[in-house]
Design an enzyme around this catalytic site. Structure first.
Site: not given
Lengths: 308, 418
Positions: B98, B308
């Site tokens: 990411n 997460d």
């Protein structure tokens, strides 16, 4: 003197029944004012209001502006097309810039649901939601209920069907909240593709047969098909939509009683209703528009009295 | 590292019947567990840790963490991200691709590994599944694996092309690669931003039907059954997803999955104030889903509970709900939330299990073994505030929530951070 339970008008779901009654009683007074030869009161001479529209609007914007002017407020208008929003400025910065010019109240229309709520947490002004995405359009629902009350004497106990695109409609959502709060019975009617899957959780019933819905109701609120909001075809053609969900004279006359026809405008004549229905005695479409000014005067007046 | 003596620490390790829930002194020397005994006299130059209600377990593992470096350093750097993980008890984290650009080559993986080289905890990067994460052509998975990539994932991006997933699962078998597939049918999800349900209807927000997730998982399982190979489905969120994966496991397919901690704890009703910190993907669902997911975790259908963790700078969050970027901080609060859902033994089991799925070594609680330990107090309760945040960003959906369990830090890689 009674006052609203809220500082902002962000949605009907943040109001209580007393708030609605207070707004209606105040609107009664202003409706009488706007039918005088001098249609203006000096109530808000010391208040400045910014109408900020990030989405196109003609009638709502005019209605708000007229309401503000008839209360003698100072008014400035701002639309996204001519602004720095397109240059990348955030919503908070845009509004704070306007507020630093000593503005007391913001009337905002915005394409994102919850934009008014977001703004109310970050800026120091009273916010009136003039439509936020598919969330709420509270003044429309107030003027709709007010018009029903005017025509039928009361909203409680009445059967109201909302017909059309419920999925993308803030008018539908605010109307559902407002009507339920006042004790009306509500059904929604339209193609399944345009009804939210969980709409019944709002306490309304689904009816996909227009004739049945009309036979049941006292009032039918016909919504416009918002083609600009549809990212995919939810029905094959407007022709086929009209065959199933359009109201025409023949259909109205075949019903077992005379019902009231409403429409928040702008009308697609020949699609959701035919001209002879829109212009008939059963239609209160233009009364809605007139009442819109009185309702908005009431809302602004009551919120401004909380600023003072 | 100097020697460290943990005084009177309660050991939590259900795999070790002799030590589990026993109070012991533990001496760590040169990064190795030197001695475990009822009472140890500290040698010279020993740092003594004698905290109230001190508990110790093997180091914790998180299978889904994002930072920002390279490209989004304003969200989080590798250095501070790892520090956040360590202060939250994690000695091993799997890092999502990411970043900008995404790691899609061995040199990108080497950069990540090198940047984390001297850290107290271990960073295990995922490479992208496809070149530039664009979902078109396979990335050099074999080369990345040799450089240290532990799996392959186009982060939170669905593999729309079924044939691409088929090919990826076939190709990765040569080198035992772990393919990740984000469970979301993008066409069904449309422009949805929250769970489709009562809340989305009331809020006027576009909903993502559970169907979007379940359809994709059903497809992935069909493909896996055809191809063989190893598939991981990160962050599932619905009742039927649990059932689909349970059925696939019963069939003997090599599939694993995770759930984000917030999908076990928070429901979509938290969004009624349009709090953008609660905007996550997959979205917060309902109580019914939480119940099914917790059951799935207990029964072992769900392999991992992950944080997460997605740091996001305020400019991406202090905007209209539709325009906000998905993600919440998670590392700092994972233990304190998990510890409220499960009992202590289960919480620690969940935090320490599953490394083998990523072909990582599992530490052992035994004299003579490398010390890879987490130190904590499971009883301390406090309200989570901004002051508790170690991350560069502040986007935690748990601000103002009760946290049960204080993490002191970790001992790992011959270092200590408390």
């Amino acid at each position: 003197m009674s006052e609203l339970s809220v500082k902002h008008l962000l949605g009907i779901k943040y109001l209580n029944e007393k708030d609605i009654q207070l707004i209606f009683e105040t609107a009664d007074h202003f409706k009488e004012v706007i039918n005088r030869s001098i249609k203006k009161v000096p109530s808000l001479r010391d208040i400045t209001i910014a109408n900020i529209f990030f989405e196109n609007s003609t009638r709502t914007k005019l209605s708000f502006e007229l309401a503000e002017k008839r209360l003698s407020a100072d008014v400035i208008n701002f639309s996204a097309g001519q602004s720095s929003v397109k240059k990348g400025e955030t919503l908070i910065d845009t509004v704070n810039n306007i507020l630093s010019m000593k503005v007391d109240m913001v009337v905002m229309r915005h394409p994102n649901p919850g934009a008014g709520i977001f703004l109310s947490k970050h800026v120091n002004a009273s916010i009136v939601n003039a439509g936020d995405g598919a969330h709420e359009h509270p003044t429309q629902a107030l003027l709709d209920s007010y018009s029903i009350r005017e025509k039928l004497g009361d909203v409680a106990g009445k059967n109201v069907v909302i017909v059309g695109d419920i999925l993308h409609s803030r008018v539908a959502l605010s109307n559902i909240f407002a009507l339920k709060l006042q004790g009306a019975n509500v059904k929604v009617c339209g193609p399944k593709t345009l009804l939210p899957k969980h709409v019944e959780s709002l306490g309304v019933e689904v009816e996909t047969d227009l004739r049945k819905a009309l036979n049941w109701c006292d009032v039918a609120n016909m919504l416009r098909i918002q083609n600009e909001r549809l990212d995919i075809s939810y029905f094959p053609t407007t022709r086929e939509y009209t065959q199933q969900f359009g109201v025409n004279r023949t259909l109205l006359e075949s019903l077992n009683k005379e019902i009231v026809i409403m429409h928040p405008g702008p009308i697609n004549r020949g699609v959701e209703i035919t001209s002879d229905v829109a212009d008939s005695n059963q239609s209160i479409i233009l009364n809605q528009v007139e009442n819109g000014v009185a309702i908005r005067m009431a809302v602004i007046y009551l919120l401004a009295s909380k600023i003072k | 590292m100097m020697n460290v003596l943990l005084k009177n620490a309660t050991i939590v390790d259900s795999t070790n019947k002799n030590l589990h829930l026993k109070k012991r002194d533990i001496l760590v020397k040169n990064g190795v567990i030197d001695k475990i005994a009822s009472k140890i006299t500290p040698p010279n130059k020993t740092k003594i840790i004698d905290y109230k209600n001190l508990h110790v377990s093997l180091g914790w593992f998180d299978s889904s963490v994002s930072f920002g470096e390279p490209g989004y350093e304003e969200r989080e750097t590798i250095e501070n991200g790892l520090k956040t993980a360590a202060r939250s008890g994690f000695t091993d984290i799997v890092l999502n691709p990411n970043t900008n650009p995404v790691p899609d080559s061995s040199s990108d993986i080497v950069f990540l590994k090198n940047t984390a080289k001297y850290s107290v905890n271990n960073l295990h990067p995922l490479g992208t599944l496809t070149a530039k994460g664009e979902g078109k052509h396979l990335a050099e998975m074999f080369d990345m694996k040799n450089a240290g990539a532990v799996g392959f994932y186009d982060f939170k991006r669905s593999i729309e092309n079924s044939n691409l997933l088929k090919i990826a699962l076939q190709y990765a078998q040569n080198f035992d690669g772990l393919v990740h597939s984000f469970p979301m049918d993008t066409k069904i999800a449309g422009k949805g931003v929250v769970n489709e349900g009562e809340v989305s209807t009331k809020m006027g927000l576009k909903g993502i039907p559970v169907l979007a997730e379940e359809l994709q998982i059903a497809r992935d399982i069909f493909i896996l059954e055809y191809t063989g190979g190893k598939l991981h489905i990160p962050t599932i969120s619905t009742t039927n997803s649990v059932k689909l994966i349970a059925d696939a496991k019963k069939k003997g397919l090599d599939v694993s999955c995770s759930v984000a901690i917030h999908n076990l704890f928070m429901i979509d009703a938290s969004l009624e104030e349009y709090d953008t910190n609660c905007k996550v993907m997959p979205p917060l669902r309902t109580k019914k889903d939480i119940k099914a997911l917790i059951k799935g975790v207990k029964e072992g259908v769900i392999d991992f509970v992950c944080s997460d963790h997605i740091p996001m700078n305020i400019e991406e969050k202090r905007v209209e709900f539709d325009n906000a970027t998905d993600g919440s901080l998670g590392l700092e609060t994972t233990f304190g939330i998990l510890n409220q859902i499960f009992d202590l033994e289960k919480s620690i089991e969940l935090l320490t299990r599953g490394r083998e799925r990523y072909q990582l070594q599992t530490p052992v609680f035994k004299e003579g073994e490398i010390a890879c330990l987490t130190l904590f107090n499971p009883e301390e309760e406090f309200t989570f505030t901004k002051e508790e945040i170690v991350s560069t960003s502040n986007n935690s959906m748990y601000l103002g929530k009760l946290i049960k369990g204080r993490v002191f830090g970790v001992i790992c890689n011959n270092q200590i951070l408390i």
